[in-house]
Design an enzyme around this catalytic site. Structure first.
Site, PDB file in Angstrom:
ATOM      1  N   GLU A 250      42.234  39.970  47.478  1.00  0.00           N
ATOM      2  CA  GLU A 250      42.480  40.222  46.058  1.00  0.00           C
ATOM      3  C   GLU A 250      43.083  41.619  45.893  1.00  0.00           C
ATOM      4  OE1 GLU A 250      39.732  37.568  43.468  1.00  0.00           O
ATOM      5  OE2 GLU A 250      38.705  39.448  43.840  1.00  0.00           O
TER       6      GLU A 250
ATOM      7  N   GLY B 132      43.508  40.552  36.927  1.00  0.00           N
ATOM      8  CA  GLY B 132      43.497  40.644  35.474  1.00  0.00           C
ATOM      9  C   GLY B 132      44.766  41.216  34.865  1.00  0.00           C
TER      10      GLY B 132
ATOM     11  N   GLY C 109      39.514  34.327  38.408  1.00  0.00           N
ATOM     12  CA  GLY C 109      38.720  34.999  37.386  1.00  0.00           C
ATOM     13  C   GLY C 109      38.918  34.362  36.030  1.00  0.00           C
TER      14      GLY C 109
ATOM     15  N   ASN D  10      35.161  32.876  39.467  1.00  0.00           N
ATOM     16  CA  ASN D  10      34.309  34.062  39.351  1.00  0.00           C
ATOM     17  C   ASN D  10      34.209  34.398  37.867  1.00  0.00           C
ATOM     18  OD1 ASN D  10      33.074  36.535  39.380  1.00  0.00           O
ATOM     19  ND2 ASN D  10      34.719  37.612  40.474  1.00  0.00           N
ATOM     20  N   TRP D  11      33.051  34.111  37.297  1.00  0.00           N
ATOM     21  CA  TRP D  11      32.890  34.301  35.848  1.00  0.00           C
ATOM     22  C   TRP D  11      32.627  35.760  35.473  1.00  0.00           C
ATOM     23  CZ3 TRP D  11      30.351  30.061  32.351  1.00  0.00           C
ATOM     24  CH2 TRP D  11      31.174  28.930  32.358  1.00  0.00           C
TER      25      TRP D  11
HETATM   26  P1  13P Z   1      41.716  37.233  37.519  1.00  0.00           P
HETATM   27  O1  13P Z   1      41.957  35.823  37.994  1.00  0.00           O
HETATM   28  O2  13P Z   1      41.200  37.307  36.116  1.00  0.00           O
HETATM   29  O3  13P Z   1      42.887  38.118  37.787  1.00  0.00           O
HETATM   30  O4  13P Z   1      40.504  37.793  38.410  1.00  0.00           O
HETATM   31  C1  13P Z   1      40.581  37.664  39.792  1.00  0.00           C
HETATM   32  C2  13P Z   1      39.288  38.065  40.372  1.00  0.00           C
HETATM   33  O5  13P Z   1      38.905  39.218  40.314  1.00  0.00           O
HETATM   34  C3  13P Z   1      38.464  37.006  40.979  1.00  0.00           C
HETATM   35  O6  13P Z   1      37.410  37.544  41.706  1.00  0.00           O
END
Ligand code: 13P
Length: 257
Positions: free
Chosen positions: A167, A173, A233, A13-14
């Site tokens: 999630e 993040g 992400g 997911n960019w």
């Molecule tokens: P991160 O991998 O940066 O924690 O983001 C996860 C995310 O929100 C994927 O949709």
């Protein structure tokens, strides 16, 4: 795995990242997807890159990160599922916590978008996940179950057209992930919830974990019962780190760090 036929699915997911200068990274990921037998790979790009990549990407599935609940009309600034399918997207992420929170999308709004995306011929990755407060007060499983039930239309999509991504909001993040028993327990809850909706056990939607997945923790996460893949992400922006995660899904060190 949710069923024997399920292949692992790793989706990048960019988010709001990606310029034309990043097209080589898309192509590098596509090449890895082509070489990664046994793993399905998706890339959820910003709207602006999807038409550009549709003619170039041959192996990864292209997707978007949002769509409107209506196929067209006077909705300034919005993009419909019909438009996404028209420009080459195969799937759309809906209900991401960054939209539930930042754009105030509640379950009813997400449900309308799921219905529209399916009608447009897209498959859907529906995101659910508890907040830190819900986890701290023992409400996590109730909250996630409620999100699934209220975000899916009364006539839910087929198991092939739907993927659920768990999630936890507090893991996105942050570099923090739930421990393996907590991920396993929540994926068990998701599985039971989908069975209660009438999905046959042999054709359950795939269940992804998302939230701070990286090259260092992916192998352990992907081994947890009922985890069919990952929604990634930050670590999906760099082909090398995404490739290392694909390696772990494939069980073979081909692209990794
Ligand atoms: P991160 O991998 O940066 O924690 O983001 C996860 C995310 O929100 C994927 O949709």
């Amino acid at each position: 795995m949710a069923n024997d036929a399920a292949r692992p699915l790793i989706v990048g997911n960019w988010k709001m990242n990606g310029l034309r200068a990043d097209l080589p990274a898309v192509m590098a990921i596509d090449a890895m997807a082509g070489a990664c037998a046994g793993v399905d790979v998706g890339l959820a790009l910003p709207f602006t890159l999807i038409p550009r990549c549709a003619g170039m990407v041959n192996h990864a599935m292209l997707g978007a990160q949002n769509c409107h609940a209506r196929p067209g009309g006077a909705f300034t600034g919005e993009v419909s599922g019909t438009m996404l399918a028209d420009c080459g997207a195969a799937f759309v992420i809906l209900g991401h916590s960054e939209r539930r929170q930042g754009q105030h999308e509640d379950n009813a709004v997400v449900q309308g978008k799921v219905r529209a995306a399916i009608a447009a011929g897209l498959s859907v990755i529906l995101c659910v996940g508890e907040s830190a407060a819900e986890r701290a007060t023992g409400q996590a499983e109730t909250a996630v179950r409620r999100q699934v039930l209220a975000s899916l239309p009364a006539d839910p999509p087929s198991g092939r057209a739907l993927t659920i991504a768990y999630e936890p909001v507090w893991a996105i993040g942050t570099g923090v992930t739930p421990d393996a028993p907590a991920i396993g327990a929540m994926h068990g809850v998701l599985r039971e919830t989908l069975l209660s909706l009438g999905y046959p056990a042999a054709l359950l939607p795939r269940l992804l974990y998302g939230g701070s997945v990286n090259a260092g923790n992916a192998a352990a996460i992907l081994r947890i019962a009922h985890v069919d893949g990952a929604l990634v992400g930050n670590a999906s922006l760099e082909p090398q780190s995404f490739g290392a995660i694909l390696d772990q899904a494939a069980g073979a060190p081909t692209f990794g760090l």
